[in-house]
Enzyme design. Structure first.
Site, PDB file in Angstrom:
ATOM      1  N   CYS A 224       0.804  -1.216   0.000  1.00  0.00           N
ATOM      2  CA  CYS A 224       0.000   0.000   0.000  1.00  0.00           C
ATOM      3  C   CYS A 224       0.836   1.264   0.000  1.00  0.00           C
ATOM      4  O   CYS A 224       0.311   2.350  -0.212  1.00  0.00           O
ATOM      5  CB  CYS A 224      -0.905   0.030   1.232  1.00  0.00           C
ATOM      6  SG  CYS A 224      -2.034  -1.347   1.287  1.00  0.00           S
ATOM      7  N   HIS A 303      12.396   1.257   5.535  1.00  0.00           N
ATOM      8  CA  HIS A 303      12.100  -0.148   5.269  1.00  0.00           C
ATOM      9  C   HIS A 303      12.527  -0.970   6.471  1.00  0.00           C
ATOM     10  O   HIS A 303      13.685  -0.968   6.856  1.00  0.00           O
ATOM     11  CB  HIS A 303      12.881  -0.600   4.035  1.00  0.00           C
ATOM     12  CG  HIS A 303      12.276  -1.773   3.335  1.00  0.00           C
ATOM     13  ND1 HIS A 303      11.932  -2.934   3.989  1.00  0.00           N
ATOM     14  CD2 HIS A 303      11.918  -1.947   2.037  1.00  0.00           C
ATOM     15  CE1 HIS A 303      11.405  -3.777   3.124  1.00  0.00           C
ATOM     16  NE2 HIS A 303      11.382  -3.209   1.934  1.00  0.00           N
ATOM     17  N   HIS A 391      -2.644   7.063   5.437  1.00  0.00           N
ATOM     18  CA  HIS A 391      -3.198   5.983   4.619  1.00  0.00           C
ATOM     19  C   HIS A 391      -4.359   5.313   5.351  1.00  0.00           C
ATOM     20  O   HIS A 391      -4.215   4.893   6.495  1.00  0.00           O
ATOM     21  CB  HIS A 391      -2.090   4.980   4.329  1.00  0.00           C
ATOM     22  CG  HIS A 391      -2.577   3.675   3.791  1.00  0.00           C
ATOM     23  ND1 HIS A 391      -3.378   3.581   2.672  1.00  0.00           N
ATOM     24  CD2 HIS A 391      -2.413   2.412   4.225  1.00  0.00           C
ATOM     25  CE1 HIS A 391      -3.641   2.320   2.439  1.00  0.00           C
ATOM     26  NE2 HIS A 391      -3.076   1.580   3.372  1.00  0.00           N
TER      27      HIS A 391
END
Lengths: 496, 431
Positions: A224, A303, A391
């Site tokens: 996403c 990450h 989000h």
């Protein structure tokens, strides 16, 4: 009652102290410059014009010195301007609005679940409980193939959905911006779970007859947060290629990924993921400077995949019956929180005003030296940004972020309302949220927007935009017919 | 039903759901009236046949899309039943939708209609057999089936829970789909009339006895279909206007003044035939249902039809058809208030059957079945039947496809069908 008054006045006093501190630190240079300037002015006035001329002549400037100095200045200026990164502008963007024929009310979703999962009533109950608390509304949409009992996910149907969503978004974008197919230099499409051959990018090139020397990229499998990864990629490309337009298309194709099994951990995405897509036009052309809506200031990517738990927390695999689905781990929220902390640690110094950074530094020192068990200071990001686009991964994600960043209900309103009206549209949800803020007329020139996305991997990516011009309430767009109904109150549990 | 090849006659069946395009809102309910509750164990199954000219260029998505607009006006048909705390059923208007079935047929429309002449039960493949329950939560009230024939013709099968309204309402419901597909705006008010006790029925003093036109069954719980002692079978025959006038004159004398309408004559003759062929005592009572134009508000779906009982105190088999017809015409007693009463006494919890409790004659001549127009063309044929019919059987009189023609459909116990067919052929001089 009397106890409350001292508390109230205490907090008011504290507020003023804080404001004073912030104003002082953020404008420290101004505060330092003023006495210096005052000093110089007083000195100049004291000396008088003849004395100043005397000082200037005594420097013994001749033509060579003047030329060398000016060359030096010009040289430094040129190096500075050449090494400055190009400004990347977001000219405009368009979000896909699914037709009303794709609408899935809660009751229909539950009835189809019941008919598809005849043999596992417990799974049906589980889905009902998820849906009740999901924060979704009754107007979210699924693609036509999923409306069948049982769903009919052929490749043809998936391509059909991709064409419908992507082409509609690009058509709307081209109409809004007036960009012609031959003007597109860079094309990036991101769709995590559907990756046919030829790619979706090739599909777009074919449909719009784009140039043969186009730089095209298709990002799949990135989850996403891939929307912001695409923006980052476009930015890097636009640094290297002057005078170019880039189109970024973010979408998620639901048709091939509807889980048809009964594993509870894998049924969750079915309840939340819905149809949606967005197309964005980025440019580094100077003439787009005035008409662009936003300027891209920062992109920060984090990450956490090096950690095994983070890597496995969103995992696509086959269940015991061989049906493919995406398993969501129980500690997803915890991992998201950790990823967020990493991201804001990098983001903080880039965007926070000096006052917050100093405070953070002091509390960090204090914790390290004096009180290791103390709570870490969470910088007040509300001072760095006017708008937040979180989000809309699910109600829990928004709640968690609201708590962690200490945001008010109005700050997360765009995210909550997008989740309600459109569901979790994956990478494109940030654009629906941005459109919500514009549709409400809240976007003014100079406003800073922070887009945060989470994705499998586990990744947390952020982008910071600065509003280039005050944006009039758009007359088109996905919110056009329903913005007046929003914001709505979303109950904790919707009774089905 | 499998033909000689591998492929069944009707194949490629796909289920989906279509609902209203607009959000109805939270906590909107529709409360069926007592009369609606009395009819809840019955289902109308109608099939509209369209020749290929009427549907040329239409695809299934072309039909699905206007349905979303159409259902905005009838959102309560998209809801699902729940039970209130008292146990009384009500509809929660949660936009769940109507079930949509798509199918393909290996035969052409004409071939199919030929096949149906020999075996009327084939029509069951073109419309859903579903009933409400056993899970009220998940039972659609309306099911639509679109079957495409090899020649390009199409049939539209409507499965309609009678609790929503009578056949006249169902016909209006379908006709408005045709209007929406033609791009016309529906004239109906978007807000349906709130629950109301039918104003036309005058309150009568509480009677302690049950109405004669209904039979108590069950309790059926949440599975809304009553069990039959014998298996019911439906068959129909078409009547041309010549056959009708011939029959009419035969039964009621010369065409002239004070003529008894065709429906009543039909009732009389079939009543006699049934009395003749049935074992056991002859039926001394019949139920008549007809349209009540006063009871129907335009665009509102309701169970407003007239339900009356006719009692004969003389032998049916020996009666003069004309006398019997006059009895049916003049001595029918309106039982609606009694039915509503009985249901009210039980707070809407009883289970009744109306059709088939006695031999029932249903006059649907005024139902505008041929008003469903696609591309301005009416259907080639429309057939309706009723499910959930009691053991005493039902006779339906429907309008025919051509002016003056009519269709008679009978739903009778299987073992009586052959004898009935034989006798009726004699009466109507059908070849």
């Amino acid at each position: 009652m009397p106890q409350n008054l001292p508390n109230f006045s205490h907090s008011v006093r504290l507020k003023y102290v804080k404001l004073g501190y912030q104003y002082l630190v953020n404008h420290i240079i101004t505060f330092l410059l003023i006495p210096i300037m005052a000093g110089i002015v007083i000195e100049v006035l004291r000396l008088g014009p003849e004395e100043i001329l005397g000082i200037v002549r005594s420097v013994h400037l001749d033509i060579v010195h003047v030329l060398c100095s000016s060359f030096l200045v010009i040289f430094i200026a040129t190096v500075y301007f050449m090494s400055k990164p190009r400004s990347i502008y977001l000219v405009d963007y368009a979000c896909y609005k699914p037709p009303v024929t794709c609408r899935v009310p809660f009751a229909t979703f539950m009835e189809h679940s019941r008919m598809n999962l005849k043999d596992s009533p417990k799974s049906v109950d589980f889905q009902m409980r998820i849906l009740e608390r999901s924060g979704l509304g009754e107007e979210t949409c699924l693609p036509p193939a999923i409306h069948y009992i049982p769903p009919n996910p052929t490749m043809e149907a998936a391509r059909g959905e991709a064409e419908l969503v992507i082409f509609s978004a690009i058509d709307a974008l081209m109409k809004k911006t007036g960009v012609k197919p031959k003007d597109i230099d860079i094309l990036i499409v991101n769709c995590s779970l559907f990756s046919p051959t030829p790619s979706l990018t090739a599909m777009v090139v074919n449909k719009y007859k784009l140039r043969s020397n186009i730089k095209s990229f298709n990002l799949s499998g990135m989850g996403c947060s891939a929307g912001l990864i695409s923006i980052d990629l476009a930015r890097d490309l636009l640094q290297v290629q002057p005078n170019s337009h880039a189109i970024v298309v973010s979408t998620e194709i639901i048709t091939p990924n509807y889980y048809q099994g009964q594993e509870r951990a894998m049924l969750l995405p079915n309840c939340l993921f819905r149809m949606g897509g967005a197309a964005i036009l980025l440019s580094n052309k100077r003439r787009d400077r005035n008409r662009a809506k936003y300027k891209l200031t920062h992109v920060v990517r984090t990450h956490k995949g090096a950690d095994d738990k983070a890597y496995k927390c969103v995992f696509e695999e086959e269940d015991a019956q061989g049906k493919v689905g995406i398993r969501l781990d129980k500690d997803l929220m915890f991992i998201a929180g950790e990823a967020l902390k990493s991201n804001i640690t990098t983001m903080g110094p880039l965007v926070l005003p000096a006052s917050e950074q100093l405070l953070f530094l002091f509390t960090l020192i204090r914790r390290k030296i004096f009180n290791p068990k103390g709570k870490p200071y969470i910088p007040d990001f509300k001072q760095a940004f006017e708008h937040f686009c979180i989000h809309a991964g699910g109600r829990a994600v928004i709640d968690e972020l609201q708590k962690n960043l200490q945001l008010s209900a109005e700050h997360v309103e765009a995210s909550r309302m997008t989740l309600h009206r459109f569901g979790n549209t994956s990478s494109s949800s940030l654009w629906y949220e941005l459109n919500y803020i514009e549709a409400k007329g809240r976007m003014k020139k100079g406003d800073r927007v922070w887009q945060i996305a989470f994705g499998s991997g586990f990744k947390c990516n952020s982008a910071v935009w600065k509003c280039n011009r005050t944006i009039k309430t758009p007359s088109d767009g996905p919110w056009q017919d329903c913005i007046d109904r929003y914001p709505v109150h979303i109950p904790e549990i919707v009774k089905l | 039903m499998v033909s000689s090849d591998e492929q069944p006659l009707v194949h490629d069946i796909r289920l989906s759901t279509v609902g209203p395009g607009r959000v109805t809102g939270q906590d909107v309910v529709h409360e069926p009236t007592n009369m609606d509750q009395a009819m809840k164990l019955h289902y109308l199954r109608g099939v509209y046949y369209f020749k290929s000219q009427a549907v040329q260029g239409l695809t299934t998505p072309n039909i699905k899309e206007p349905i979303f607009t159409w259902l905005n006006n009838f959102y309560h048909t998209c809801g699902r039943f729940r039970r209130a705390e008292s146990g009384r059923p009500y509809i929660k208007c949660n936009d769940c939708g109507v079930r949509f079935i798509e199918a393909q047929c290996v035969k052409t429309l004409d071939e199919w209609l030929e096949l149906e002449k020999d075996d009327g039960s084939l029509r069951r493949m073109l419309v859903s057999n579903q009933v409400v329950g056993p899970e009220l939560f998940f039972s659609p009230l309306v099911l639509l089936q679109i079957t495409w024939f090899k020649c390009g013709g199409m049939s539209m099968g409507l499965s309609w829970a009678h609790v929503l309204g009578d056949a006249f309402s169902a016909a209006d419901f379908m006709n408005s789909l045709g209007q929406v597909m033609a791009g016309l705006k529906l004239a109906q008010p978007l807000k349906l009339a709130q629950s109301h006790i039918s104003a036309k029925i005058s309150p009568s003093p509480p009677k302690s006895k049950d109405p004669l036109s209904v039979k108590r069954v069950g309790p059926v719980g949440d599975h809304w279909i009553a069990a039959n002692n014998s298996k019911m079978k439906a068959f129909s025959f078409n009547l041309t206007s010549t056959q009708i006038s011939h029959f009419h004159t035969k039964v009621c004398g010369q065409i002239g003044t004070n003529q008894i309408p065709f429906f009543e004559c039909l009732c009389a003759v079939i009543w006699k035939v049934v009395a003749k062929i049935r074992d056991g005592p002859e039926p001394k009572m019949v139920t008549i249902t007809k349209n009540d134009p006063h009871g129907r508000k335009n665009g509102v779906l309701s169970n407003g039809q007239l339900i009356s009982i006719v009692k004969a105190d003389f032998s049916i088999m020996e009666a003069n058809p004309k006398e019997l017809a006059e009895l049916v015409l003049n001595q029918a007693m309106d039982e609606r208030s009694t039915i509503v009463e009985a249901m009210e006494r039980d707070q809407g919890l009883s289970d009744f059957i109306v059709y088939g409790a006695n031999l029932t004659f249903v006059d649907l001549e005024e139902a505008d079945f041929y008003g469903l127009k696609l591309k301005a063309q009416k259907p080639a044929y429309v057939g309706y039947t009723i499910d959930g019919v009691g053991d005493n059987g039902v006779v339906l009189l429907l309008p025919g496809p051509n002016n003056g023609g009519k269709v008679v459909t009978l739903i009778m116990p299987e073992d009586q069908v052959l004898k009935l067919k034989f006798e009726l052929k004699k009466e109507f001089s059908i070849a």
